[in-house]
Every structure is written in structure tokens, then in C-alpha cells.
Motif scaffolding. Structure first.
Motif, PDB file in Angstrom:
ATOM      1  N   ALA A  19       0.951  -1.209   0.091  1.00  0.00           N
ATOM      2  CA  ALA A  19      -0.030  -0.267  -0.114  1.00  0.00           C
ATOM      3  C   ALA A  19       0.643   1.202  -0.095  1.00  0.00           C
ATOM      4  CB  ALA A  19      -0.888  -0.015   1.168  1.00  0.00           C
ATOM      5  N   LEU A  20       2.269   1.190   0.369  1.00  0.00           N
ATOM      6  CA  LEU A  20       3.112   2.502   0.388  1.00  0.00           C
ATOM      7  C   LEU A  20       3.997   2.526  -0.531  1.00  0.00           C
ATOM      8  CD1 LEU A  20       4.172   4.800   2.274  1.00  0.00           C
ATOM      9  CD2 LEU A  20       5.582   3.106   3.219  1.00  0.00           C
ATOM     10  N   LEU A  21       4.649   1.468  -1.169  1.00  0.00           N
ATOM     11  CA  LEU A  21       5.600   1.498  -2.286  1.00  0.00           C
ATOM     12  C   LEU A  21       4.984   1.543  -3.506  1.00  0.00           C
ATOM     13  CD1 LEU A  21       8.730   1.390  -2.627  1.00  0.00           C
ATOM     14  CD2 LEU A  21       8.439  -1.145  -2.742  1.00  0.00           C
ATOM     15  N   ALA A 125      -5.411   5.228   0.261  1.00  0.00           N
ATOM     16  CA  ALA A 125      -6.663   4.987   1.086  1.00  0.00           C
ATOM     17  C   ALA A 125      -6.552   3.864   1.800  1.00  0.00           C
ATOM     18  CB  ALA A 125      -7.946   4.930  -0.134  1.00  0.00           C
ATOM     19  N   SER A 126      -6.156   2.730   1.442  1.00  0.00           N
ATOM     20  CA  SER A 126      -5.745   1.592   2.274  1.00  0.00           C
ATOM     21  C   SER A 126      -5.036   1.957   3.558  1.00  0.00           C
ATOM     22  CB  SER A 126      -5.147   0.557   1.359  1.00  0.00           C
ATOM     23  OG  SER A 126      -5.796   0.134   0.264  1.00  0.00           O
ATOM     24  N   LEU A 127      -3.828   2.625   3.333  1.00  0.00           N
ATOM     25  CA  LEU A 127      -3.005   3.226   4.184  1.00  0.00           C
ATOM     26  C   LEU A 127      -3.753   4.053   5.449  1.00  0.00           C
ATOM     27  CD1 LEU A 127       0.536   4.275   2.670  1.00  0.00           C
ATOM     28  CD2 LEU A 127       0.052   2.223   3.856  1.00  0.00           C
ATOM     29  N   ALA A 182       1.453  -5.978  -5.843  1.00  0.00           N
ATOM     30  CA  ALA A 182       0.011  -5.634  -5.975  1.00  0.00           C
ATOM     31  C   ALA A 182      -0.770  -6.582  -5.476  1.00  0.00           C
ATOM     32  CB  ALA A 182      -0.263  -5.074  -7.254  1.00  0.00           C
ATOM     33  N   PHE A 183      -0.491  -7.777  -5.638  1.00  0.00           N
ATOM     34  CA  PHE A 183      -1.443  -8.793  -5.183  1.00  0.00           C
ATOM     35  C   PHE A 183      -1.654  -9.064  -3.635  1.00  0.00           C
ATOM     36  CE2 PHE A 183      -0.366  -9.928  -9.677  1.00  0.00           C
ATOM     37  CZ  PHE A 183      -1.694 -10.445  -9.907  1.00  0.00           C
ATOM     38  N   ALA A 184      -0.738  -8.408  -2.916  1.00  0.00           N
ATOM     39  CA  ALA A 184      -0.593  -8.285  -1.497  1.00  0.00           C
ATOM     40  C   ALA A 184      -1.573  -7.675  -0.795  1.00  0.00           C
ATOM     41  CB  ALA A 184       0.765  -8.322  -0.841  1.00  0.00           C
ATOM     42  N   LEU A 185      -1.997  -6.449  -1.590  1.00  0.00           N
ATOM     43  CA  LEU A 185      -3.255  -5.560  -0.854  1.00  0.00           C
ATOM     44  C   LEU A 185      -4.534  -6.382  -0.815  1.00  0.00           C
ATOM     45  CD1 LEU A 185      -3.382  -2.540  -0.572  1.00  0.00           C
ATOM     46  CD2 LEU A 185      -4.959  -2.571  -2.624  1.00  0.00           C
ATOM     47  N   PRO A 186      -4.955  -6.336   0.690  1.00  0.00           N
ATOM     48  CA  PRO A 186      -6.162  -7.083   0.978  1.00  0.00           C
ATOM     49  C   PRO A 186      -7.386  -6.459   0.440  1.00  0.00           C
ATOM     50  CG  PRO A 186      -5.443  -5.682   2.699  1.00  0.00           C
ATOM     51  CD  PRO A 186      -4.429  -5.619   1.777  1.00  0.00           C
ATOM     52  N   ASN A 187      -8.304  -7.332  -0.001  1.00  0.00           N
ATOM     53  CA  ASN A 187      -9.759  -6.784  -0.400  1.00  0.00           C
ATOM     54  C   ASN A 187     -10.420  -6.605   1.052  1.00  0.00           C
ATOM     55  OD1 ASN A 187     -11.874  -6.097  -1.755  1.00  0.00           O
ATOM     56  ND2 ASN A 187     -12.692  -8.476  -2.093  1.00  0.00           N
ATOM     57  N   ILE A 188     -10.409  -5.239   0.935  1.00  0.00           N
ATOM     58  CA  ILE A 188     -11.170  -5.025   2.497  1.00  0.00           C
ATOM     59  C   ILE A 188     -12.461  -5.330   2.621  1.00  0.00           C
ATOM     60  CG2 ILE A 188     -11.207  -2.938   3.905  1.00  0.00           C
ATOM     61  CD1 ILE A 188      -8.444  -3.243   2.894  1.00  0.00           C
TER      62      ILE A 188
END
Length: 389
Positions: A19-21, A125-127, A182-188
């Protein structure tokens, strides 16, 4: 947009890095616009005025996608959109590399901008929703500055090997390496216990005011940044000298995160944003003075101040709205200002006798920031008084 709903959730280290990088890398399109701008001019042998069309298309699409993300959070699958954003960014770079006509380049830069906007909006937004993410948002501008500095240092030597399209090769490789992340971002929507309120119910005076403040400041600061080379030449520097000033300014901006986090921990209100805008107004006035030493000092200090404003605004947006919508919108406001500002300047200002009008324009836009800032401060003061009753 804001909400009183606490939407924070726990995230793994890998999810935080994702989410940051990725959005910080995508932000090179904004902070590093001079190198892509030059790459387009040299590759296709066009005038700066024509190249502006392609750059504007990319930045406009970044703003559009980032702002749209503030509306669809909680509605669509976030991970899928995030991966799509990186794929579109890659496709935009590859398309630019393969293009043989300038009108095709405009389309490909717009495509890259859509992908970059998705990454910026969704990542930040995720952060804002991640526990501990507010502090990470404080690091975002510094990391963006560090990545942009790396691009300024790496791309010129690559010209000898890859030619004028070196910047687009660099970006294509960078996004390709980041794609697995990118696949590591969770589906909130799958892990969140609280349903996000509808976007129309999340609009508040504070969120709108913060959006306006970021927009006005961006219109002024980014327009002055666009003329960085020309103002530097007026001060007596050649192209290489201007590049040195820009590189030093980006290096100093890496340390913004330390300052932003300390100030945010102490204030957690809009007052530091007001101070930053006033200081940027002063630097805007001095920026156009044809003096070598002033150019060095102002070039570094103004860059540091604006990067600080971006970092603090993201942290503040996360604090007033845990849904992440205000953070995504504020990031879009920065890009939108980069589109609107140069258009206003191109239509209204004349630089035949120097850049004094440009400085006045920068001062005006920073002073306009005081209007939305006043609403932020009044709203905060009333909230504090209510809490003590």
C-alpha cells in the motif's frame, strides 16, 4: 468525504509495503514530470507546447482515477483494481515505447495515468484504514521524493544505452517488478467488520475544505515547479546546474517524514497546513527573483515545504476520515492542481519581461488556501469545545 466510523484494520507487513511503495513509485509521474516531459520532446521531436498535451493527459487521468477511488471504495474489489492499476501503468509505458505517432503517445500517457491514479488512490486510501497507517502516510511523500531522485540520477546515464526513451523503459521495468507486490493488497470488503457508509453520506465540510486546500496549493506550487528550468536559467544556471538544484531539493525532501510525523503528533489539526501555505507563499514570491543564491535556497526550501504539505495533508485526512476516501480525494486534488494551474497560467500570464507574474500567481494561490483552512480550524475548535461540555 469523512466519517465517524472507525474502519481501521490490522494488516501484515507485506500488505503495508504494498500500500505504501506502489503509490509512491506511481507518484514519480507527478514529481518527475520534467524527465518524462523531456523524454517525449526528444523522442518525437516536438515542441514543448505539444509535449504538454501528453503530460497533461497523464496527470489529468491520475487526478480522475484517484478522485474516483474515493467514491467506489467498499463497492468494488480493491485488490483487483490495484493489480489492474499496475497493469495499465505498464501498458502505458510499453505503448509509449512502441508508438510511432504523437497522437498515439497522448493516448498511452493517458492510459498510464489511469493506472497510476488507481495505484495512488487505492494505496493511500488503504493506508488510511490500516492501523498505524497514518504514520506511514507521513513517510509517503519522502519515499516519493527518494524514488524521484533516483529517477533523476538513473535516467540520464541510461540515455547513452537506451536512447531518448530511457525514462519509459525505466518505468516499465519498475512497474513490472512491483506487479507481484500488488497482489498483496487485501480486499477490505472481505475482512472488514464495519460496512463503509455510502459516498454521498460521507461528504463533510472538513473533507471538502481539505480537498480545496490541497487543490489551491497544488495549482500554485506545481505550476511554479513546471517552470523550474526556465526560472533557473533566468538566475544564471545552465541545464545541468538546474538539475543539481532539483536533485539536492529532492534529497532534502527525503527527511520530510521525520518533521511531518513529529509535528502531526503534536498538533493533529490544520494549523501546520496554514503555516506551510504561508511559507510557500513567501518562497513563491522570492522564487522568481533573478538571483543565483536565492534560487538555490528557495528551490530547496519550497520543494521541502510542498512535500511536507502533501505528507501532513495525507496524515490529517487519515485522522479525520478512517474510510480512506478523503485521503484518496486529497491525493487526486494534488494531481488535478497540476492540470489546472499551467492551463490558467498559459491563458492569463505573459513572461516576456520575466517571471514576476508567475510569482504573484503562486502567492495568490497559497493565500486562497487560507479560506478552506479557516473552515478546518473552526470545525476542529468547535469539536474540541463540544467534547469538553
Amino acid at each position: 468525504m469523512s466519517s465517524n466510523v472507525d474502519s481501521h484494520y490490522e494488516a501484515s507487513t507485506l500488505q503495508k509495503v504494498s500500500a505504501l511503495l506502489i503509490p509512491c513509485f506511481a507518484y514519480v509521474a507527478v514529481l518527475g514530470v520534467p524527465i518524462t516531459f523531456t523524454g517525449i520532446i526528444e523522442t518525437f521531436g516536438i515542441s514543448p507546447a505539444q509535449a504538454t498535451i501528453a503530460s497533461t493527459a497523464e496527470i489529468a487521468c491520475i487526478a480522475f482515477a484517484s478522485i474516483c477511488m474515493s467514491c467506489i471504495l467498499g463497492i468494488m474489489n480493491r485488490k483487483t483494481l490495484y493489480v489492474l492499476g499496475v497493469v495499465l501503468a505498464i501498458a502505458g509505458q510499453i505503448g509509449t515505447l512502441q508508438a510511432d505517432a504523437f497522437n498515439h503517445v497522448v493516448l498511452y500517457r493517458g492510459l498510464a495515468g489511469l493506472g497510476e491514479g488507481l495505484c495512488i488512490g487505492l494505496g493511500f486510501a488503504s493506508l488510511a484504514q490500516i492501523k498505524g497507517g497514518t504514520k506511514l502516510l507521513g513517510y509517503s511523500s519522502a519515499i516519493s521524493a527518494a524514488v524521484t531522485l533516483s529517477a533523476f540520477l538513473v535516467v540520464p546515464p541510461l540515455h547513452e544505452v537506451l536512447g531518448n526513451k530511457a525514462v519509459f523503459w525505466t518505468l516499465a521495468v519498475g512497474y513490472s517488478l512491483l506487479l507481484p507486490l500488488a497482489f498483496a493488497l487485501p480486499n477490505i470488503t472481505k475482512i472488514q467488520h464495519v460496512e463503509l457508509p455510502a459516498p454521498t453520506k460521507s461528504i463533510s465540510l472538513r473533507s471538502v475544505s481539505l480537498f480545496a486546500l490541497c487543490l489551491f496549493s497544488s495549482i500554485g506550487a506545481n505550476t511554479l515547479w513546471l517552470y523550474f528550468e526556465q526560472v533557473g536559467q533566468q538566475a544564471g544556471l545552465d541545464f545541468a546546474g538546474v538539475g543539481v538544484v532539483g536533485s539536492v531539493a529532492m534529497f532534502c525532501s527525503i527527511f520530510v517524514s521525520v518533521v511531518a510525523n513529529k509535528i502531526f503528533e503534536k498538533f493533529k489539526n490544520a494549523l501546520p497546513l496554514v503555516v506551510a501555505c504561508l511559507l510557500i507563499a513567501v518562497t513563491s514570491y522570492l522564487y522568481v527573483k533573478p538571483n543565483l543564491y536565492i534560487y538555490w535556497i528557495i528551490g530547496i526550501s519550497m520543494t521541502f515545504l510542498y512535500v511536507f504539505l502533501l505528507a501532513y495533508a495525507r496524515m490529517y485526512s487519515s485522522d479525520i476520515d478512517t474510510t480512506g476516501r478523503t485521503t484518496a480525494a486529497a491525493s487526486g486534488a494534488d494531481s488535478l492542481g497540476m492540470v489546472i494551474g499551467p492551463m490558467i497560467v498559459a491563458i492569463t500570464l505573459q513572461f516576456d519581461n520575466g517571471f514576476a507574474q508567475l510569482g504573484d500567481f503562486g502567492v495568490l494561490m497559497q493565500l486562497l488556501c487560507l479560506i478552506p483552512a479557516a473552515f478546518l480550524l473552526v470545525k476542529k475548535t468547535r469539536a474540541v469545545k463540544a467534547a469538553h461540555l
